[in-house]
Design an enzyme around this catalytic site. Structure first.
Site, short mmCIF file in Angstrom:
data_model
loop_
_atom_site.label_atom_id
_atom_site.label_comp_id
_atom_site.label_asym_id
_atom_site.label_seq_id
_atom_site.Cartn_x
_atom_site.Cartn_y
_atom_site.Cartn_z
N PRO A 9 121.66 26.06 -50.29
CA PRO A 9 122.82 25.76 -49.45
C PRO A 9 123.47 26.97 -48.78
O PRO A 9 123.58 28.03 -49.39
CB PRO A 9 123.80 25.08 -50.42
CG PRO A 9 123.35 25.49 -51.77
CD PRO A 9 121.87 25.67 -51.69
N ASN A 10 123.88 26.74 -47.58
CA ASN A 10 124.63 27.70 -46.74
C ASN A 10 123.78 28.86 -46.21
O ASN A 10 124.27 29.68 -45.43
CB ASN A 10 125.86 28.25 -47.49
CG ASN A 10 126.79 27.15 -47.91
OD1 ASN A 10 127.13 26.29 -47.09
ND2 ASN A 10 127.18 27.11 -49.17
N ASN A 73 115.54 30.61 -53.40
CA ASN A 73 116.88 31.16 -53.41
C ASN A 73 117.80 29.94 -53.56
O ASN A 73 118.11 29.28 -52.57
CB ASN A 73 117.19 31.91 -52.11
CG ASN A 73 118.58 32.53 -52.16
OD1 ASN A 73 119.40 32.16 -53.00
ND2 ASN A 73 118.84 33.46 -51.26
N ALA A 76 124.24 28.94 -54.26
CA ALA A 76 125.28 28.65 -55.27
C ALA A 76 124.76 27.75 -56.40
O ALA A 76 125.28 27.81 -57.52
CB ALA A 76 126.49 28.02 -54.60
N HIS A 79 124.01 28.98 -60.09
CA HIS A 79 124.98 29.22 -61.15
C HIS A 79 125.35 27.97 -61.95
O HIS A 79 126.03 28.07 -62.94
CB HIS A 79 126.22 29.88 -60.53
CG HIS A 79 125.85 31.00 -59.59
ND1 HIS A 79 125.19 32.13 -60.02
CD2 HIS A 79 125.99 31.13 -58.23
CE1 HIS A 79 124.95 32.92 -58.97
NE2 HIS A 79 125.43 32.33 -57.87
N ASP A 86 115.68 21.75 -64.35
CA ASP A 86 114.81 20.73 -64.93
C ASP A 86 113.66 20.38 -63.98
O ASP A 86 112.54 20.11 -64.43
CB ASP A 86 115.60 19.46 -65.25
CG ASP A 86 116.41 19.59 -66.52
OD1 ASP A 86 116.28 20.62 -67.21
OD2 ASP A 86 117.17 18.66 -66.83
N GLU A 97 112.88 33.54 -58.71
CA GLU A 97 114.22 33.31 -58.16
C GLU A 97 114.63 34.54 -57.35
O GLU A 97 114.49 35.65 -57.83
CB GLU A 97 115.20 33.11 -59.32
CG GLU A 97 116.64 32.93 -58.89
CD GLU A 97 117.60 32.96 -60.09
OE1 GLU A 97 117.27 32.41 -61.16
OE2 GLU A 97 118.67 33.55 -59.94
N HIS A 99 117.51 36.45 -54.54
CA HIS A 99 118.84 36.49 -53.90
C HIS A 99 118.88 37.66 -52.94
O HIS A 99 118.31 38.72 -53.22
CB HIS A 99 119.94 36.67 -54.95
CG HIS A 99 119.94 35.57 -55.95
ND1 HIS A 99 120.48 34.33 -55.67
CD2 HIS A 99 119.41 35.48 -57.19
CE1 HIS A 99 120.29 33.54 -56.71
NE2 HIS A 99 119.63 34.21 -57.65
N SER A 101 121.78 39.11 -52.01
CA SER A 101 122.80 40.03 -52.53
C SER A 101 122.52 40.34 -54.00
O SER A 101 121.70 39.68 -54.64
CB SER A 101 124.18 39.39 -52.38
OG SER A 101 124.28 38.25 -53.23
N ARG A 110 128.86 34.65 -60.63
CA ARG A 110 127.51 34.81 -60.05
C ARG A 110 126.54 35.52 -60.99
O ARG A 110 125.34 35.55 -60.75
CB ARG A 110 127.58 35.59 -58.74
CG ARG A 110 128.30 34.85 -57.65
CD ARG A 110 128.17 35.57 -56.32
NE ARG A 110 129.27 35.20 -55.46
CZ ARG A 110 129.29 34.12 -54.68
NH1 ARG A 110 128.26 33.31 -54.62
NH2 ARG A 110 130.35 33.85 -53.94
C1 DQA Z 1 122.87 34.10 -52.94
C2 DQA Z 1 123.89 34.46 -54.03
C3 DQA Z 1 124.66 33.24 -54.50
O1 DQA Z 1 125.61 33.59 -55.50
C4 DQA Z 1 125.40 32.62 -53.32
O2 DQA Z 1 126.06 31.44 -53.74
C5 DQA Z 1 124.56 32.40 -52.14
C6 DQA Z 1 123.52 33.36 -51.79
C7 DQA Z 1 122.15 35.32 -52.38
O3 DQA Z 1 121.10 35.15 -51.76
O4 DQA Z 1 122.63 36.45 -52.52
O5 DQA Z 1 124.78 31.45 -51.38
O6 DQA Z 1 121.89 33.26 -53.54
#
Ligand code: DQA
Length: 142
Positions: A9-10, A73, A76, A79, A86, A97, A99, A101, A110
Site C-alpha cells: 500500500p501507498n 515490500n 505498512a 508491521h 500466513d 522482505e 523496504h 527506507s 516500524r
Molecule cells: C516501507 C516502510 C514501511 O514502514 C512503510 O509503511 C511503507 C514503506 C519502505 O519501503 O520503506 O509504506 O515498506
C-alpha cells in the site's frame, strides 16, 4: 529464475510521497530499474502493486507455482498483517522482505515486522537497490 514482486500500500505514490524518506523516483521508474537489472541476470519478473491486503493474498496464491521466489515490500502491512504472513507460509514460497527506507531507524512501530519470520531475508534502507540486493540474494541462495 522466476520472481514475483509485490509492492504494498501507498507505494503507488512514490515520487510524491515523503520524498525525504522514500526518494524522488516514481514506482514506474523503480520498476524499470528493477526490470533492467533482472534482464541482465535472465530473471523473469511479474510485478504488482496493490493497496489491498486481500489482493496480496490472492497474488501470492495465484503465482505460487509460477514463482521460484517472492520479493515483497509489504509497506505498512509489514508491521501488523498476520494474514500476509500466513499467506506466505501457506504458499510455501521462498520470500525476501524489502523496504526502501531503513525501518530500524524510524518510528518504533516500524522496527517490528510480523512478516519477517516467514522470510529468508529482510533488506531495508537501500531505496531502489533494496530490490536489486533482494534479487542477488535469490540468485546466490543455495
Ligand atoms: C516501507 C516502510 C514501511 O514502514 C512503510 O509503511 C511503507 C514503506 C519502505 O519501503 O520503506 O509504506 O515498506
Amino acid at each position: 529464475m522466476r520472481i514475483l514482486i509485490i509492492h504494498g500500500p501507498n507505494l503507488n505514490l512514490l515520487g510524491e510521497r515523503e520524498v525525504e524518506i522514500y526518494g524522488k523516483l516514481t514506482l514506474k521508474e523503480i520498476n524499470s530499474y528493477i526490470r533492467k537489472y533482472a534482464k541482465t541476470k535472465k530473471i523473469k519478473l511479474k510485478i504488482f502493486q496493490t493497496n489491498h491486503e486481500g489482493k496480496i493474498m490472492d497474488l501470492i496464491a495465484t503465482h505460487r507455482k509460477w514463482a521460484h521466489w517472492l520479493i515483497i515490500n509489504p509497506a505498512a502491512f509489514t508491521h501488523y498483517s498476520y494474514a500476509i504472513r500466513d499467506a506466505i507460509k501457506a504458499a510455501d514460497i521462498k520470500t525476501v522482505e524489502v523496504h526502501l527506507s531503513d525501518i530500524k531507524n524510524r518510528e518504533s512501530f516500524r522496527k517490528k515486522s510480523v512478516i519477517l519470520p516467514v522470510c529468508l531475508k529482510q533488506i531495508s534502507g537501500l531505496e531502489k537497490n533494496s530490490y536489486i540486493k533482494a534479487m542477488d540474494f535469490c540468485l546466490n541462495h543455495k
